[in-house]
Enzyme design. Sequence first.
Site, PDB file in Angstrom:
ATOM      1  N   CYS A  27      -4.196   0.702  -2.418  1.00 53.42           N
ATOM      2  CA  CYS A  27      -4.033  -0.532  -1.634  1.00 53.42           C
ATOM      3  C   CYS A  27      -2.937  -1.412  -2.240  1.00 53.42           C
ATOM      4  O   CYS A  27      -2.627  -1.321  -3.442  1.00 53.42           O
ATOM      5  CB  CYS A  27      -5.321  -1.337  -1.641  1.00 53.42           C
ATOM      6  SG  CYS A  27      -6.694  -0.576  -0.776  1.00 53.42           S
ATOM      7  N   ASN A  35       0.831  -1.211   0.000  1.00 55.42           N
ATOM      8  CA  ASN A  35       0.000   0.000   0.000  1.00 55.42           C
ATOM      9  C   ASN A  35       0.862   1.256   0.000  1.00 55.42           C
ATOM     10  O   ASN A  35       1.923   1.304   0.620  1.00 55.42           O
ATOM     11  CB  ASN A  35      -1.011   0.000   1.158  1.00 55.42           C
ATOM     12  CG  ASN A  35      -0.387  -0.167   2.530  1.00 55.42           C
ATOM     13  OD1 ASN A  35       0.608  -0.847   2.693  1.00 55.42           O
ATOM     14  ND2 ASN A  35      -0.979   0.470   3.521  1.00 55.42           N
ATOM     15  N   CYS A  41     -10.413  -4.718   0.336  1.00 56.38           N
ATOM     16  CA  CYS A  41     -11.553  -3.802   0.282  1.00 56.38           C
ATOM     17  C   CYS A  41     -12.382  -4.085  -0.973  1.00 56.38           C
ATOM     18  O   CYS A  41     -11.966  -4.821  -1.868  1.00 56.38           O
ATOM     19  CB  CYS A  41     -11.064  -2.346   0.293  1.00 56.38           C
ATOM     20  SG  CYS A  41     -10.359  -1.809  -1.279  1.00 56.38           S
ATOM     21  N   GLU A  99      -3.091  -4.609  -2.892  1.00 52.34           N
ATOM     22  CA  GLU A  99      -3.604  -5.549  -3.911  1.00 52.34           C
ATOM     23  C   GLU A  99      -3.629  -4.906  -5.288  1.00 52.34           C
ATOM     24  O   GLU A  99      -3.210  -5.493  -6.280  1.00 52.34           O
ATOM     25  CB  GLU A  99      -5.026  -6.008  -3.545  1.00 52.34           C
ATOM     26  CG  GLU A  99      -5.120  -6.785  -2.260  1.00 52.34           C
ATOM     27  CD  GLU A  99      -5.403  -5.901  -1.050  1.00 52.34           C
ATOM     28  OE1 GLU A  99      -4.830  -4.791  -0.967  1.00 52.34           O
ATOM     29  OE2 GLU A  99      -6.164  -6.332  -0.181  1.00 52.34           O
ATOM     30  N   CYS A 158     -10.729  -3.331  -4.397  1.00 51.55           N
ATOM     31  CA  CYS A 158      -9.726  -4.332  -4.802  1.00 51.55           C
ATOM     32  C   CYS A 158     -10.403  -5.611  -5.282  1.00 51.55           C
ATOM     33  O   CYS A 158      -9.954  -6.247  -6.233  1.00 51.55           O
ATOM     34  CB  CYS A 158      -8.768  -4.635  -3.648  1.00 51.55           C
ATOM     35  SG  CYS A 158      -7.612  -3.279  -3.335  1.00 51.55           S
ATOM     36  N   GLU A 165       0.386   5.340   0.526  1.00 50.61           N
ATOM     37  CA  GLU A 165      -0.540   6.388   0.951  1.00 50.61           C
ATOM     38  C   GLU A 165      -0.069   7.760   0.476  1.00 50.61           C
ATOM     39  O   GLU A 165       1.086   7.931   0.080  1.00 50.61           O
ATOM     40  CB  GLU A 165      -0.684   6.348   2.483  1.00 50.61           C
ATOM     41  CG  GLU A 165      -1.297   5.026   2.945  1.00 50.61           C
ATOM     42  CD  GLU A 165      -1.530   4.938   4.445  1.00 50.61           C
ATOM     43  OE1 GLU A 165      -1.083   5.841   5.187  1.00 50.61           O
ATOM     44  OE2 GLU A 165      -2.155   3.946   4.876  1.00 50.61           O
TER      45      GLU A 165
HETATM   46  N1  THU Z   1      -5.191  -1.460   2.653  1.00 50.34           N
HETATM   47  C1  THU Z   1      -4.647  -2.287   1.723  1.00 50.34           C
HETATM   48  O1  THU Z   1      -3.587  -1.998   1.154  1.00 50.34           O
HETATM   49  N2  THU Z   1      -5.301  -3.425   1.430  1.00 50.34           N
HETATM   50  C2  THU Z   1      -6.415  -3.860   2.077  1.00 50.34           C
HETATM   51  O2  THU Z   1      -6.892  -4.939   1.784  1.00 50.34           O
HETATM   52  C3  THU Z   1      -7.043  -3.036   3.109  1.00 50.34           C
HETATM   53  C4  THU Z   1      -6.421  -1.709   3.342  1.00 50.34           C
HETATM   54  C5  THU Z   1      -4.449  -0.249   3.012  1.00 50.34           C
HETATM   55  C6  THU Z   1      -5.067   1.053   2.622  1.00 50.34           C
HETATM   56  C7  THU Z   1      -4.437   1.990   3.612  1.00 50.34           C
HETATM   57  O3  THU Z   1      -3.160   2.378   3.130  1.00 50.34           O
HETATM   58  C8  THU Z   1      -4.227   1.144   4.841  1.00 50.34           C
HETATM   59  O4  THU Z   1      -4.304  -0.203   4.410  1.00 50.34           O
HETATM   60  C9  THU Z   1      -5.218   1.396   5.953  1.00 50.34           C
HETATM   61  O5  THU Z   1      -6.495   1.262   5.505  1.00 50.34           O
END
Ligand code: THU
Length: 157
Positions: free
Chosen positions: A73, A62, A112, A75, A115, A64
């Site tokens: 994310c 991930n 999520c 995935e 994804c 940000e």
């Molecule tokens: N996140 C993912 O990368 N994958 C998931 O399946 C759930 C959430 C990330 C998004 C964000 O950077 C952090 O996790 C917190 O939500």
Amino acid sequence: MKTKKLEISYQEYSSLEELRPEDRELAIAAIEAMKGAYAPYSNFCVGAAVRLEDGTVVTGANQENAAFPSGLCAERTAMFSAGAAYPDKAMVSIAVAGGAAGVLDPHPASPCGACRQVMAQYQTKGGKDMSIILVGDGIILKFSRVDDILPLIFDNI
Ligand code: THU
């Protein structure tokens, strides 16, 4: 009117050793990929590893951003990377691992909705089931295809 039921079967494992070698390798790659997370806001690090039909593994983590919707994310980072680098290879499996401060959480990270939708489309594009392996510390879940985690997929391609 009829009331219908959806039933989903999946496997639950209690250690990486229980997985078949291919899945274990992918789960470990997802855990390793957590190191690439850039999560200064949530501090929640997620790694993902995609296996292509020829065995190639592509990872992502991930990312940000201060403008929140601009982040992505793990995935989708992994799938978009695989889709861009190997457009003709089906994605046959994806493993996901996550945890606060980069420590694998006992609770398996669960993708999520956005994804899942992207997984669905790459599954259709590739023409092969894409299995999903959700990795926690001491609990690992395996689903055989995206339909199992996204019933009634929207799919108009
Ligand atoms: N996140 C993912 O990368 N994958 C998931 O399946 C759930 C959430 C990330 C998004 C964000 O950077 C952090 O996790 C917190 O939500």
